[in-house]
Design a protein around this motif. Structure first.
Motif, PDB file in Angstrom:
ATOM      1  N   GLU A  43       0.829  -1.210   0.000  1.00 11.36           N
ATOM      2  CA  GLU A  43       0.000   0.000   0.000  1.00 11.36           C
ATOM      3  C   GLU A  43       0.864   1.261   0.000  1.00 11.36           C
ATOM      4  OE1 GLU A  43      -3.645   1.995   2.580  1.00 11.36           O
ATOM      5  OE2 GLU A  43      -2.701   0.135   3.262  1.00 11.36           O
ATOM      6  N   ASN A  44       1.898   1.263   0.819  1.00 15.77           N
ATOM      7  CA  ASN A  44       2.810   2.417   0.856  1.00 15.77           C
ATOM      8  C   ASN A  44       3.534   2.593  -0.480  1.00 15.77           C
ATOM      9  OD1 ASN A  44       2.179   3.098   3.490  1.00 15.77           O
ATOM     10  ND2 ASN A  44       3.803   1.826   4.350  1.00 15.77           N
ATOM     11  N   LEU A  46       2.477   1.656  -3.410  1.00 18.60           N
ATOM     12  CA  LEU A  46       1.523   2.134  -4.407  1.00 18.60           C
ATOM     13  C   LEU A  46       1.258   3.623  -4.251  1.00 18.60           C
ATOM     14  CD1 LEU A  46      -1.037  -0.800  -4.622  1.00 18.60           C
ATOM     15  CD2 LEU A  46       0.536  -0.017  -6.380  1.00 18.60           C
ATOM     16  N   ARG A  47       1.191   4.101  -3.007  1.00 19.09           N
ATOM     17  CA  ARG A  47       1.023   5.542  -2.788  1.00 19.09           C
ATOM     18  C   ARG A  47       2.199   6.314  -3.366  1.00 19.09           C
ATOM     19  NH1 ARG A  47      -0.288   4.892   2.912  1.00 19.09           N
ATOM     20  NH2 ARG A  47      -2.497   4.466   2.993  1.00 19.09           N
ATOM     21  N   MET A  48       3.410   5.838  -3.075  1.00 21.42           N
ATOM     22  CA  MET A  48       4.609   6.518  -3.585  1.00 21.42           C
ATOM     23  C   MET A  48       4.650   6.468  -5.111  1.00 21.42           C
ATOM     24  SD  MET A  48       7.615   5.635  -0.769  1.00 21.42           S
ATOM     25  CE  MET A  48       8.318   4.462  -1.826  1.00 21.42           C
ATOM     26  N   THR A  49       4.248   5.345  -5.693  1.00 24.08           N
ATOM     27  CA  THR A  49       4.232   5.217  -7.150  1.00 24.08           C
ATOM     28  C   THR A  49       3.246   6.203  -7.762  1.00 24.08           C
ATOM     29  OG1 THR A  49       4.820   2.882  -6.986  1.00 24.08           O
ATOM     30  CG2 THR A  49       3.862   3.606  -9.065  1.00 24.08           C
ATOM     31  N   SER A  50       2.118   6.389  -7.113  1.00 26.59           N
ATOM     32  CA  SER A  50       1.119   7.341  -7.605  1.00 26.59           C
ATOM     33  C   SER A  50       1.678   8.760  -7.608  1.00 26.59           C
ATOM     34  CB  SER A  50      -0.133   7.260  -6.746  1.00 26.59           C
ATOM     35  OG  SER A  50      -1.045   8.251  -7.090  1.00 26.59           O
ATOM     36  N   VAL A  51       2.345   9.137  -6.526  1.00 29.18           N
ATOM     37  CA  VAL A  51       2.945  10.477  -6.442  1.00 29.18           C
ATOM     38  C   VAL A  51       4.031  10.634  -7.510  1.00 29.18           C
ATOM     39  CG1 VAL A  51       4.374  11.969  -4.987  1.00 29.18           C
ATOM     40  CG2 VAL A  51       2.395  10.802  -4.015  1.00 29.18           C
TER      41      VAL A  51
END
Length: 102
Positions: A43-44, A46-51
């Motif tokens: 989850e972390n 994926l968040r970083m990848t989105s940013v």
């Protein structure tokens, strides 16, 4: 005739006394904890990848702008350079034609 399977009434290992069950449950609990930790990491990430994807998108737009600006500048120089060369070639041809007539 002899059978391959034991005919004794001894309990099978899978149905042995409940000493194995707590160990299996603790192993499953450890695996579940590891799975939960891995899901939290995912989850972390994926968040970083989105940013980072948003940042890469911005860099792509900036890069495209630089390409367009460079194309405009180099395109004008190329047009001006080729026009100047063609004028020079035409002038030199006309001058060469004038000297051959004399």
């Amino acid at each position: 005739m002899t059978s391959r399977f034991p005919t004794s009434n001894a309990p099978r290992l899978s149905t042995a006394p409940s000493s194995i069950k707590p160990r299996q449950l603790s192993h499953l609990h450890a695996q579940l904890a590891q799975l939960s930790a891995n899901l939290a990491d995912l989850e972390n990430l994926l968040r970083m990848t989105s940013v980072q994807a948003e940042s890469v998108r911005g860099l792509g737009a900036f890069h495209g702008g630089l390409f367009m600006a460079a194309s405009k500048v180099l395109g004008e120089e190329t047009i001006a350079g080729s026009a100047g060369q063609s004028n020079n070639q035409q002038q030199s041809r006309s001058e060469a034609g004038d000297t051959s007539r004399d």
